[in-house]
Design a protein around this motif. Structure first.
Motif, PDB file in Angstrom:
ATOM      1  N   ALA A 197      28.834  35.528  24.183  1.00 58.42           N
ATOM      2  CA  ALA A 197      30.044  34.719  24.045  1.00 58.42           C
ATOM      3  C   ALA A 197      29.681  33.239  23.932  1.00 58.42           C
ATOM      4  CB  ALA A 197      30.963  34.947  25.250  1.00 58.42           C
ATOM      5  N   TYR A 198      28.690  32.805  24.714  1.00 58.67           N
ATOM      6  CA  TYR A 198      28.292  31.390  24.684  1.00 58.67           C
ATOM      7  C   TYR A 198      27.760  31.024  23.290  1.00 58.67           C
ATOM      8  CZ  TYR A 198      26.344  26.939  26.153  1.00 58.67           C
ATOM      9  OH  TYR A 198      26.075  25.593  26.276  1.00 58.67           O
ATOM     10  N   ALA A 244      40.805  30.227  33.166  1.00 59.31           N
ATOM     11  CA  ALA A 244      39.834  29.579  32.269  1.00 59.31           C
ATOM     12  C   ALA A 244      40.476  29.287  30.908  1.00 59.31           C
ATOM     13  CB  ALA A 244      38.607  30.470  32.102  1.00 59.31           C
ATOM     14  N   MET A 245      41.267  30.237  30.391  1.00 57.54           N
ATOM     15  CA  MET A 245      41.923  30.026  29.080  1.00 57.54           C
ATOM     16  C   MET A 245      42.956  28.904  29.180  1.00 57.54           C
ATOM     17  SD  MET A 245      42.220  33.753  27.229  1.00 57.54           S
ATOM     18  CE  MET A 245      42.608  34.823  28.577  1.00 57.54           C
ATOM     19  N   GLU A 246      43.652  28.861  30.318  1.00 53.18           N
ATOM     20  CA  GLU A 246      44.650  27.812  30.537  1.00 53.18           C
ATOM     21  C   GLU A 246      43.970  26.434  30.558  1.00 53.18           C
ATOM     22  OE1 GLU A 246      47.933  28.378  30.901  1.00 53.18           O
ATOM     23  OE2 GLU A 246      48.371  26.252  31.195  1.00 53.18           O
ATOM     24  N   ASN A 247      42.865  26.331  31.317  1.00 51.01           N
ATOM     25  CA  ASN A 247      42.143  25.056  31.421  1.00 51.01           C
ATOM     26  C   ASN A 247      41.555  24.622  30.080  1.00 51.01           C
ATOM     27  OD1 ASN A 247      42.679  24.703  34.101  1.00 51.01           O
ATOM     28  ND2 ASN A 247      40.722  25.522  34.817  1.00 51.01           N
ATOM     29  N   VAL A 287      36.188  34.036  23.484  1.00 47.90           N
ATOM     30  CA  VAL A 287      34.943  33.454  24.011  1.00 47.90           C
ATOM     31  C   VAL A 287      35.130  33.027  25.470  1.00 47.90           C
ATOM     32  CG1 VAL A 287      33.382  31.455  23.838  1.00 47.90           C
ATOM     33  CG2 VAL A 287      34.058  32.689  21.769  1.00 47.90           C
ATOM     34  N   ILE A 288      36.206  32.278  25.729  1.00 47.32           N
ATOM     35  CA  ILE A 288      36.425  31.750  27.086  1.00 47.32           C
ATOM     36  C   ILE A 288      36.659  32.883  28.086  1.00 47.32           C
ATOM     37  CG2 ILE A 288      38.034  30.366  28.507  1.00 47.32           C
ATOM     38  CD1 ILE A 288      36.283  28.582  26.793  1.00 47.32           C
TER      39      ILE A 288
END
Lengths: 240, 216
Positions: A32-33, B95-98, B110-111
Protein backbone atom coordinates in the motif's frame (compact mmCIF):
# COMPACT_ATOMS: atom_id res chain seq x y z
CA UNK A 1 0.72 -37.92 27.25
CA UNK A 2 0.06 -35.51 30.12
CA UNK A 3 -1.58 -32.29 29.08
CA UNK A 4 -0.34 -28.78 29.86
CA UNK A 5 -2.19 -25.84 28.20
CA UNK A 6 1.04 -23.81 28.54
CA UNK A 7 3.34 -26.40 26.95
CA UNK A 8 6.30 -25.39 24.76
CA UNK A 9 4.65 -27.16 21.83
CA UNK A 10 1.58 -24.93 22.05
CA UNK A 11 3.76 -21.82 22.38
CA UNK A 12 5.68 -22.82 19.22
CA UNK A 13 2.36 -23.31 17.41
CA UNK A 14 1.23 -19.85 18.56
CA UNK A 15 4.53 -18.30 17.42
CA UNK A 16 4.11 -19.79 13.91
CA UNK A 17 0.54 -18.46 13.57
CA UNK A 18 1.50 -15.01 14.87
CA UNK A 19 4.53 -14.82 12.56
CA UNK A 20 2.17 -15.50 9.64
CA UNK A 21 -0.15 -12.67 10.68
CA UNK A 22 2.76 -10.24 10.99
CA UNK A 23 4.11 -11.34 7.58
CA UNK A 24 0.73 -10.70 5.94
CA UNK A 25 0.46 -7.29 7.61
CA UNK A 26 3.98 -6.28 6.53
CA UNK A 27 3.25 -7.46 2.96
CA UNK A 28 0.09 -5.34 2.64
CA UNK A 29 1.68 -2.37 4.46
CA UNK A 30 4.61 -2.22 2.04
CA UNK A 31 2.42 -2.78 -0.99
CA UNK A 32 0.00 0.00 0.00
CA UNK A 33 2.85 2.39 0.84
CA UNK A 34 4.57 1.81 -2.52
CA UNK A 35 1.29 2.18 -4.40
CA UNK A 36 0.42 5.36 -2.50
CA UNK A 37 3.79 6.85 -3.45
CA UNK A 38 3.38 5.67 -7.06
CA UNK A 39 0.02 7.42 -7.50
CA UNK A 40 1.46 10.66 -6.13
CA UNK A 41 0.15 10.62 -2.57
CA UNK A 42 2.14 12.72 -0.10
CA UNK A 43 4.66 10.43 1.63
CA UNK A 44 4.42 12.58 4.77
CA UNK A 45 0.67 11.82 4.88
CA UNK A 46 1.34 8.09 4.50
CA UNK A 47 3.86 8.17 7.35
CA UNK A 48 1.47 10.25 9.47
CA UNK A 49 -1.23 7.59 8.92
CA UNK A 50 1.14 4.87 10.12
CA UNK A 51 2.22 6.86 13.19
CA UNK A 52 -1.25 7.98 14.28
CA UNK A 53 -2.69 4.47 13.82
CA UNK A 54 0.17 2.97 15.82
CA UNK A 55 -0.51 5.36 18.71
CA UNK A 56 -4.27 4.85 18.50
CA UNK A 57 -3.92 1.03 18.54
CA UNK A 58 -2.00 0.73 21.83
CA UNK A 59 -4.93 1.13 24.28
CA UNK A 60 -7.35 -1.26 22.49
CA UNK A 61 -4.44 -3.73 22.07
CA UNK A 62 -3.92 -3.68 25.84
CA UNK A 63 -7.62 -4.50 26.24
CA UNK A 64 -7.07 -7.55 23.98
CA UNK A 65 -4.15 -8.52 26.19
CA UNK A 66 -6.59 -8.36 29.10
CA UNK A 67 -8.87 -10.71 27.17
CA UNK A 68 -5.98 -13.15 26.79
CA UNK A 69 -5.30 -12.90 30.52
CA UNK A 70 -8.97 -13.61 31.28
CA UNK A 71 -9.04 -16.70 29.08
CA UNK A 72 -5.55 -17.84 30.15
CA UNK A 73 -6.73 -18.74 33.64
CA UNK A 74 -8.80 -21.49 32.03
CA UNK A 75 -7.07 -22.23 28.72
CA UNK A 76 -3.43 -21.25 29.29
CA UNK A 77 -1.75 -18.55 27.19
CA UNK A 78 -1.10 -20.09 23.72
CA UNK A 79 -4.67 -20.87 22.56
CA UNK A 80 -6.19 -17.47 23.52
CA UNK A 81 -3.09 -15.84 22.01
CA UNK A 82 -3.66 -17.64 18.71
CA UNK A 83 -7.39 -17.04 18.74
CA UNK A 84 -7.10 -13.33 19.49
CA UNK A 85 -4.39 -12.84 16.86
CA UNK A 86 -6.29 -14.53 14.01
CA UNK A 87 -9.86 -13.42 13.25
CA UNK A 88 -10.94 -13.62 16.85
CA UNK A 89 -12.32 -11.03 19.20
CA UNK A 90 -12.90 -11.38 22.93
CA UNK A 91 -16.62 -10.87 22.33
CA UNK A 92 -16.62 -14.20 20.48
CA UNK A 93 -13.85 -16.22 22.14
CA UNK A 94 -15.14 -15.91 25.69
CA UNK A 95 -18.72 -17.06 24.86
CA UNK A 96 -17.28 -19.86 22.67
CA UNK A 97 -15.09 -21.16 25.49
CA UNK A 98 -17.93 -20.75 28.01
CA UNK A 99 -20.46 -22.52 25.77
CA UNK A 100 -18.20 -25.56 25.27
CA UNK A 101 -17.07 -25.65 28.91
CA UNK A 102 -20.72 -25.62 30.00
CA UNK A 103 -21.55 -28.43 27.56
CA UNK A 104 -18.67 -30.44 29.07
CA UNK A 105 -19.58 -29.53 32.65
CA UNK A 106 -16.29 -27.69 33.28
CA UNK A 107 -15.68 -24.60 35.38
CA UNK A 108 -13.89 -21.65 33.81
CA UNK A 109 -12.30 -20.92 37.16
CA UNK A 110 -9.88 -23.89 36.98
CA UNK A 111 -7.06 -24.47 34.50
CA UNK A 112 -8.05 -27.12 31.98
CA UNK A 113 -6.24 -30.44 32.35
CA UNK A 114 -8.22 -32.66 30.00
CA UNK A 115 -6.76 -32.70 26.47
CA UNK A 116 -10.07 -33.81 24.90
CA UNK A 117 -11.96 -30.90 26.49
CA UNK A 118 -9.19 -28.55 25.36
CA UNK A 119 -9.37 -29.72 21.76
CA UNK A 120 -13.19 -29.49 21.81
CA UNK A 121 -12.89 -25.83 22.85
CA UNK A 122 -10.17 -25.22 20.24
CA UNK A 123 -12.50 -26.60 17.53
CA UNK A 124 -15.50 -24.53 18.65
CA UNK A 125 -13.36 -21.37 18.81
CA UNK A 126 -12.04 -22.10 15.32
CA UNK A 127 -15.23 -23.21 13.55
CA UNK A 128 -17.25 -20.36 14.96
CA UNK A 129 -15.21 -17.65 13.29
CA UNK A 130 -14.43 -19.00 9.82
CA UNK A 131 -17.44 -17.76 7.77
CA UNK A 132 -15.86 -14.34 7.26
CA UNK A 133 -12.66 -15.91 5.95
CA UNK A 134 -14.63 -18.00 3.47
CA UNK A 135 -16.95 -15.21 2.36
CA UNK A 136 -14.36 -12.49 1.76
CA UNK A 137 -12.50 -14.34 -1.04
CA UNK A 138 -15.83 -15.46 -2.52
CA UNK A 139 -17.84 -12.23 -2.39
CA UNK A 140 -15.65 -9.17 -1.76
CA UNK A 141 -15.05 -8.49 -5.46
CA UNK A 142 -18.78 -8.84 -6.21
CA UNK A 143 -19.75 -6.56 -3.32
CA UNK A 144 -17.26 -3.94 -4.51
CA UNK A 145 -18.60 -4.30 -8.05
CA UNK A 146 -22.10 -3.59 -6.74
CA UNK A 147 -20.91 -0.50 -4.88
CA UNK A 148 -19.07 0.76 -7.97
CA UNK A 149 -22.24 0.34 -10.03
CA UNK A 150 -24.16 2.45 -7.51
CA UNK A 151 -21.40 5.08 -7.54
CA UNK A 152 -21.19 5.20 -11.33
CA UNK A 153 -24.95 5.57 -11.59
CA UNK A 154 -25.14 8.37 -9.03
CA UNK A 155 -21.90 9.39 -7.31
CA UNK A 156 -23.60 11.33 -4.55
CA UNK A 157 -25.96 8.46 -3.78
CA UNK A 158 -22.96 6.09 -3.67
CA UNK A 159 -21.24 8.29 -1.09
CA UNK A 160 -24.48 8.47 0.90
CA UNK A 161 -24.73 4.69 0.83
CA UNK A 162 -21.20 4.28 2.20
CA UNK A 163 -21.75 6.90 4.88
CA UNK A 164 -25.06 5.36 5.94
CA UNK A 165 -23.39 1.93 6.18
CA UNK A 166 -20.87 3.39 8.58
CA UNK A 167 -23.42 5.37 10.56
CA UNK A 168 -25.53 2.22 10.84
CA UNK A 169 -22.55 0.31 12.13
CA UNK A 170 -21.53 2.99 14.59
CA UNK A 171 -25.14 3.30 15.85
CA UNK A 172 -25.29 -0.44 16.42
CA UNK A 173 -22.22 -0.22 18.61
CA UNK A 174 -23.25 2.99 20.29
CA UNK A 175 -26.42 1.14 21.23
CA UNK A 176 -24.51 -1.45 23.24
CA UNK A 177 -23.60 1.39 25.60
CA UNK A 178 -27.28 1.76 26.53
CA UNK A 179 -27.92 -1.87 27.47
CA UNK A 180 -27.43 -1.40 31.24
CA UNK A 181 -29.34 1.87 31.70
CA UNK A 182 -32.09 0.10 33.60
CA UNK A 183 -29.58 -1.01 36.26
CA UNK A 184 -29.51 2.33 38.04
CA UNK A 185 -26.96 5.12 37.80
CA UNK A 186 -24.03 2.68 37.51
CA UNK A 187 -25.57 1.49 34.21
CA UNK A 188 -25.19 5.03 32.89
CA UNK A 189 -21.39 5.06 33.33
CA UNK A 190 -20.71 3.89 29.73
CA UNK A 191 -22.99 6.68 28.47
CA UNK A 192 -21.16 9.29 30.54
CA UNK A 193 -17.86 7.93 29.20
CA UNK A 194 -19.19 8.07 25.63
CA UNK A 195 -20.38 11.66 26.06
CA UNK A 196 -17.09 12.66 27.68
CA UNK A 197 -15.18 11.12 24.77
CA UNK A 198 -17.41 13.03 22.31
CA UNK A 199 -16.80 16.23 24.29
CA UNK A 200 -13.01 15.80 24.24
CA UNK A 201 -13.13 15.06 20.50
CA UNK A 202 -15.21 18.23 20.05
CA UNK A 203 -12.64 20.27 22.00
CA UNK A 204 -9.87 18.74 19.86
CA UNK A 205 -11.86 19.72 16.75
CA UNK A 206 -12.09 23.32 17.96
CA UNK A 207 -8.36 23.42 18.78
CA UNK A 208 -7.55 22.05 15.32
CA UNK A 209 -9.83 24.43 13.42
CA UNK A 210 -9.83 27.59 15.51
CA UNK A 211 -6.37 27.47 17.09
CA UNK A 212 -4.83 25.91 13.94
CA UNK A 213 -3.29 23.08 15.97
CA UNK A 214 -3.04 20.84 12.90
CA UNK A 215 -0.69 18.34 14.61
CA UNK A 216 -3.51 17.40 17.00
CA UNK A 217 -5.43 15.75 14.13
CA UNK A 218 -3.07 12.77 14.32
CA UNK A 219 -3.73 12.10 17.99
CA UNK A 220 -7.26 13.45 18.59
CA UNK A 221 -8.97 10.03 18.68
CA UNK A 222 -6.26 8.53 20.89
CA UNK A 223 -6.44 11.49 23.28
CA UNK A 224 -10.26 11.38 23.55
CA UNK A 225 -10.13 7.61 24.14
CA UNK A 226 -7.39 7.71 26.82
CA UNK A 227 -8.91 10.69 28.67
CA UNK A 228 -12.33 9.00 28.65
CA UNK A 229 -10.79 5.85 30.10
CA UNK A 230 -9.24 7.99 32.86
CA UNK A 231 -12.67 9.61 33.31
CA UNK A 232 -14.18 6.11 33.75
CA UNK A 233 -11.60 5.32 36.45
CA UNK A 234 -12.55 8.53 38.29
CA UNK A 235 -16.35 8.35 38.05
CA UNK A 236 -16.87 4.60 38.60
CA UNK A 237 -15.99 4.62 42.33
CA UNK A 238 -18.05 7.79 42.79
CA UNK A 239 -21.17 6.40 41.07
CA UNK A 240 -20.85 2.61 41.38
CA UNK B 1 -9.69 2.83 -9.31
CA UNK B 2 -6.54 1.41 -10.87
CA UNK B 3 -7.85 -2.02 -11.85
CA UNK B 4 -4.39 -3.58 -12.02
CA UNK B 5 -3.60 -2.69 -8.40
CA UNK B 6 -7.06 -3.68 -7.18
CA UNK B 7 -7.06 -6.95 -9.16
CA UNK B 8 -3.64 -7.81 -7.79
CA UNK B 9 -4.88 -6.98 -4.28
CA UNK B 10 -7.67 -9.53 -4.78
CA UNK B 11 -5.19 -12.08 -6.12
CA UNK B 12 -2.69 -11.70 -3.26
CA UNK B 13 -5.47 -11.25 -0.72
CA UNK B 14 -7.09 -14.55 -1.70
CA UNK B 15 -3.78 -16.40 -1.44
CA UNK B 16 -3.12 -14.93 2.03
CA UNK B 17 -6.63 -15.45 3.38
CA UNK B 18 -6.96 -19.02 2.08
CA UNK B 19 -3.51 -19.88 3.49
CA UNK B 20 -4.62 -18.34 6.79
CA UNK B 21 -7.81 -20.41 6.69
CA UNK B 22 -5.82 -23.60 6.09
CA UNK B 23 -3.44 -22.66 8.92
CA UNK B 24 -6.31 -21.78 11.24
CA UNK B 25 -7.99 -25.14 10.68
CA UNK B 26 -4.62 -26.90 11.04
CA UNK B 27 -4.18 -25.59 14.60
CA UNK B 28 -6.84 -27.81 16.26
CA UNK B 29 -5.92 -30.72 13.94
CA UNK B 30 -2.23 -30.51 14.94
CA UNK B 31 -3.14 -30.21 18.65
CA UNK B 32 -5.44 -33.26 18.37
CA UNK B 33 -2.73 -35.28 16.58
CA UNK B 34 0.06 -34.23 18.96
CA UNK B 35 -1.88 -35.08 22.10
CA UNK B 36 -3.78 -37.98 20.52
CA UNK B 37 -6.96 -36.42 21.86
CA UNK B 38 -9.80 -35.97 19.38
CA UNK B 39 -12.87 -34.42 21.03
CA UNK B 40 -16.34 -35.95 21.18
CA UNK B 41 -18.36 -34.71 18.20
CA UNK B 42 -21.33 -33.99 20.45
CA UNK B 43 -19.24 -31.74 22.72
CA UNK B 44 -18.10 -29.67 19.73
CA UNK B 45 -21.63 -29.57 18.34
CA UNK B 46 -23.15 -28.49 21.66
CA UNK B 47 -20.50 -25.79 22.12
CA UNK B 48 -20.97 -24.60 18.57
CA UNK B 49 -24.76 -24.49 18.87
CA UNK B 50 -24.35 -22.04 21.74
CA UNK B 51 -22.49 -19.49 19.65
CA UNK B 52 -22.58 -20.25 15.92
CA UNK B 53 -26.14 -19.16 15.01
CA UNK B 54 -25.63 -15.58 16.12
CA UNK B 55 -21.93 -15.26 15.30
CA UNK B 56 -22.19 -16.77 11.82
CA UNK B 57 -25.04 -14.39 11.04
CA UNK B 58 -23.11 -11.41 12.37
CA UNK B 59 -20.07 -12.55 10.30
CA UNK B 60 -22.17 -12.50 7.11
CA UNK B 61 -23.42 -8.99 7.90
CA UNK B 62 -19.90 -7.84 8.76
CA UNK B 63 -18.62 -8.96 5.36
CA UNK B 64 -21.24 -6.84 3.59
CA UNK B 65 -20.79 -3.86 5.93
CA UNK B 66 -17.04 -3.74 6.36
CA UNK B 67 -16.05 -5.06 2.93
CA UNK B 68 -16.85 -1.86 1.00
CA UNK B 69 -15.69 0.35 3.87
CA UNK B 70 -12.25 -1.16 4.46
CA UNK B 71 -11.32 -1.65 0.82
CA UNK B 72 -9.68 -4.64 -0.84
CA UNK B 73 -6.32 -4.96 0.93
CA UNK B 74 -7.84 -3.79 4.21
CA UNK B 75 -10.62 -6.39 4.09
CA UNK B 76 -8.34 -9.33 3.27
CA UNK B 77 -6.12 -8.27 6.15
CA UNK B 78 -8.81 -7.32 8.68
CA UNK B 79 -10.77 -10.56 8.20
CA UNK B 80 -7.60 -12.53 8.99
CA UNK B 81 -6.29 -10.46 11.88
CA UNK B 82 -9.70 -9.96 13.53
CA UNK B 83 -10.78 -7.45 16.17
CA UNK B 84 -12.42 -5.51 13.35
CA UNK B 85 -15.04 -3.59 15.31
CA UNK B 86 -12.88 -2.58 18.25
CA UNK B 87 -9.65 -1.75 16.38
CA UNK B 88 -9.41 -2.25 12.62
CA UNK B 89 -12.54 -0.44 11.38
CA UNK B 90 -12.14 2.59 13.70
CA UNK B 91 -8.42 2.78 12.81
CA UNK B 92 -9.15 2.70 9.07
CA UNK B 93 -12.04 5.18 9.23
CA UNK B 94 -10.15 7.60 11.47
CA UNK B 95 -7.11 7.44 9.16
CA UNK B 96 -9.27 8.11 6.06
CA UNK B 97 -10.98 10.99 7.85
CA UNK B 98 -7.63 12.56 8.85
CA UNK B 99 -6.21 12.10 5.34
CA UNK B 100 -9.46 13.50 3.87
CA UNK B 101 -9.92 10.56 1.52
CA UNK B 102 -13.10 8.59 0.96
CA UNK B 103 -13.69 4.87 1.50
CA UNK B 104 -13.79 3.15 -1.89
CA UNK B 105 -11.47 5.66 -3.61
CA UNK B 106 -7.95 4.68 -4.69
CA UNK B 107 -6.41 6.92 -2.01
CA UNK B 108 -8.89 5.54 0.54
CA UNK B 109 -7.75 2.02 -0.37
CA UNK B 110 -4.11 2.94 0.34
CA UNK B 111 -4.81 4.74 3.63
CA UNK B 112 -7.20 2.05 4.89
CA UNK B 113 -4.71 -0.74 4.12
CA UNK B 114 -1.88 1.19 5.80
CA UNK B 115 -4.01 1.75 8.91
CA UNK B 116 -5.19 -1.85 9.20
CA UNK B 117 -1.72 -3.29 8.57
CA UNK B 118 -0.16 -0.93 11.12
CA UNK B 119 -2.76 -1.68 13.77
CA UNK B 120 -2.32 -5.45 13.19
CA UNK B 121 1.45 -5.19 13.66
CA UNK B 122 1.17 -2.95 16.73
CA UNK B 123 -1.52 -5.17 18.29
CA UNK B 124 0.67 -8.24 17.76
CA UNK B 125 3.68 -6.47 19.29
CA UNK B 126 1.72 -5.19 22.30
CA UNK B 127 0.33 -8.67 22.96
CA UNK B 128 3.75 -10.31 22.49
CA UNK B 129 5.40 -7.88 24.91
CA UNK B 130 2.45 -8.32 27.30
CA UNK B 131 2.79 -12.12 27.24
CA UNK B 132 6.58 -11.90 27.80
CA UNK B 133 6.10 -9.53 30.74
CA UNK B 134 3.05 -11.33 32.04
CA UNK B 135 4.23 -11.76 35.62
CA UNK B 136 4.99 -8.03 35.88
CA UNK B 137 1.89 -6.80 34.06
CA UNK B 138 -0.81 -9.13 35.44
CA UNK B 139 -1.21 -7.35 38.81
CA UNK B 140 -1.32 -3.95 37.05
CA UNK B 141 -3.81 -5.00 34.37
CA UNK B 142 -6.00 -6.86 36.85
CA UNK B 143 -6.00 -4.03 39.41
CA UNK B 144 -9.53 -2.98 40.42
CA UNK B 145 -8.54 0.68 39.91
CA UNK B 146 -7.91 0.18 36.18
CA UNK B 147 -10.85 -2.17 35.61
CA UNK B 148 -13.37 0.60 34.75
CA UNK B 149 -10.95 1.97 32.12
CA UNK B 150 -10.89 -1.29 30.19
CA UNK B 151 -14.57 -2.04 30.84
CA UNK B 152 -15.38 1.24 29.07
CA UNK B 153 -12.97 1.07 26.16
CA UNK B 154 -15.72 0.80 23.52
CA UNK B 155 -17.74 3.86 24.66
CA UNK B 156 -14.42 5.73 25.02
CA UNK B 157 -13.54 4.85 21.45
CA UNK B 158 -16.93 5.23 19.76
CA UNK B 159 -17.83 8.51 21.51
CA UNK B 160 -14.93 10.28 19.83
CA UNK B 161 -15.41 8.55 16.50
CA UNK B 162 -19.17 9.02 16.41
CA UNK B 163 -19.12 12.74 17.12
CA UNK B 164 -17.06 13.36 13.96
CA UNK B 165 -19.40 11.42 11.69
CA UNK B 166 -22.68 12.38 13.33
CA UNK B 167 -21.85 16.10 13.32
CA UNK B 168 -21.02 15.89 9.61
CA UNK B 169 -24.08 13.81 8.69
CA UNK B 170 -26.58 14.60 11.43
CA UNK B 171 -29.67 14.26 9.20
CA UNK B 172 -28.51 10.87 7.96
CA UNK B 173 -27.77 9.81 11.55
CA UNK B 174 -31.27 10.45 12.87
CA UNK B 175 -32.93 7.20 11.78
CA UNK B 176 -30.28 4.78 13.12
CA UNK B 177 -29.96 6.78 16.35
CA UNK B 178 -33.72 6.68 16.94
CA UNK B 179 -33.77 2.93 16.28
CA UNK B 180 -30.80 2.57 18.59
CA UNK B 181 -32.66 4.17 21.49
CA UNK B 182 -35.90 2.30 20.74
CA UNK B 183 -34.26 -1.10 20.58
CA UNK B 184 -31.37 -1.04 23.01
CA UNK B 185 -32.85 0.61 26.06
CA UNK B 186 -35.67 -1.91 26.60
CA UNK B 187 -33.44 -4.83 25.54
CA UNK B 188 -31.45 -7.18 27.69
CA UNK B 189 -29.53 -9.21 25.09
CA UNK B 190 -27.34 -6.71 23.29
CA UNK B 191 -25.89 -9.15 20.77
CA UNK B 192 -29.27 -10.24 19.46
CA UNK B 193 -30.48 -6.67 19.31
CA UNK B 194 -27.32 -5.66 17.50
CA UNK B 195 -28.09 -8.30 14.89
CA UNK B 196 -31.65 -7.05 14.57
CA UNK B 197 -30.43 -3.50 14.23
CA UNK B 198 -28.08 -4.51 11.45
CA UNK B 199 -31.05 -5.86 9.49
CA UNK B 200 -33.01 -2.67 10.00
CA UNK B 201 -30.04 -0.55 9.03
CA UNK B 202 -29.40 -2.67 5.98
CA UNK B 203 -33.03 -1.94 5.13
CA UNK B 204 -32.26 1.77 5.21
CA UNK B 205 -31.24 1.39 1.60
CA UNK B 206 -34.94 1.61 0.81
CA UNK B 207 -35.05 5.07 2.40
CA UNK B 208 -32.65 6.47 -0.14
CA UNK B 209 -34.25 5.14 -3.30
CA UNK B 210 -37.06 7.66 -2.92
CA UNK B 211 -35.32 10.79 -1.79
CA UNK B 212 -31.75 10.09 -0.81
CA UNK B 213 -30.48 13.40 -2.11
CA UNK B 214 -32.73 15.25 0.33
CA UNK B 215 -30.67 13.92 3.20
CA UNK B 216 -27.66 16.16 2.55
Amino acid sequence: MSFDPNSSFLFILAAIVIAFVVAQSVFFLMRAYRHGAAIGMDKAQLKKTILSTAVFTIAPAVSILLGILTLSKFLGIPLPWIRLSVVGAITYELPAATSTATALGLSLADTITDAKAYTAIAWVMTLGIIPGMIMIPLFLKKIQGGIMKIKNKDGKWGDLFMTSLFLGMISAFLGMVFTDVRNGLAGWIPIFVLLFSALIMGVCGILIKVCKMKWLETYALSISMILSMVFAVIITPLIG
Amino acid sequence: MNTTYNDKSHFYGRIWILTALFMLLSVPVVICLYYGAWPEGTAVLKGLLGVAPIFWTVAVIEVFTYGPMLGTGGSYLAFVTGNITNIKAPAALNAMENAQVKPGSEEGEVISTLAIATSSIVTTLVIAVGVLLLSVLTPVLNSPVLKPAFDNILPALFGGLAVVYISKNWKLSLTPLIFLLLFYIPASNSRQIQFLLYIILAGRRVDFSGGGKDYV
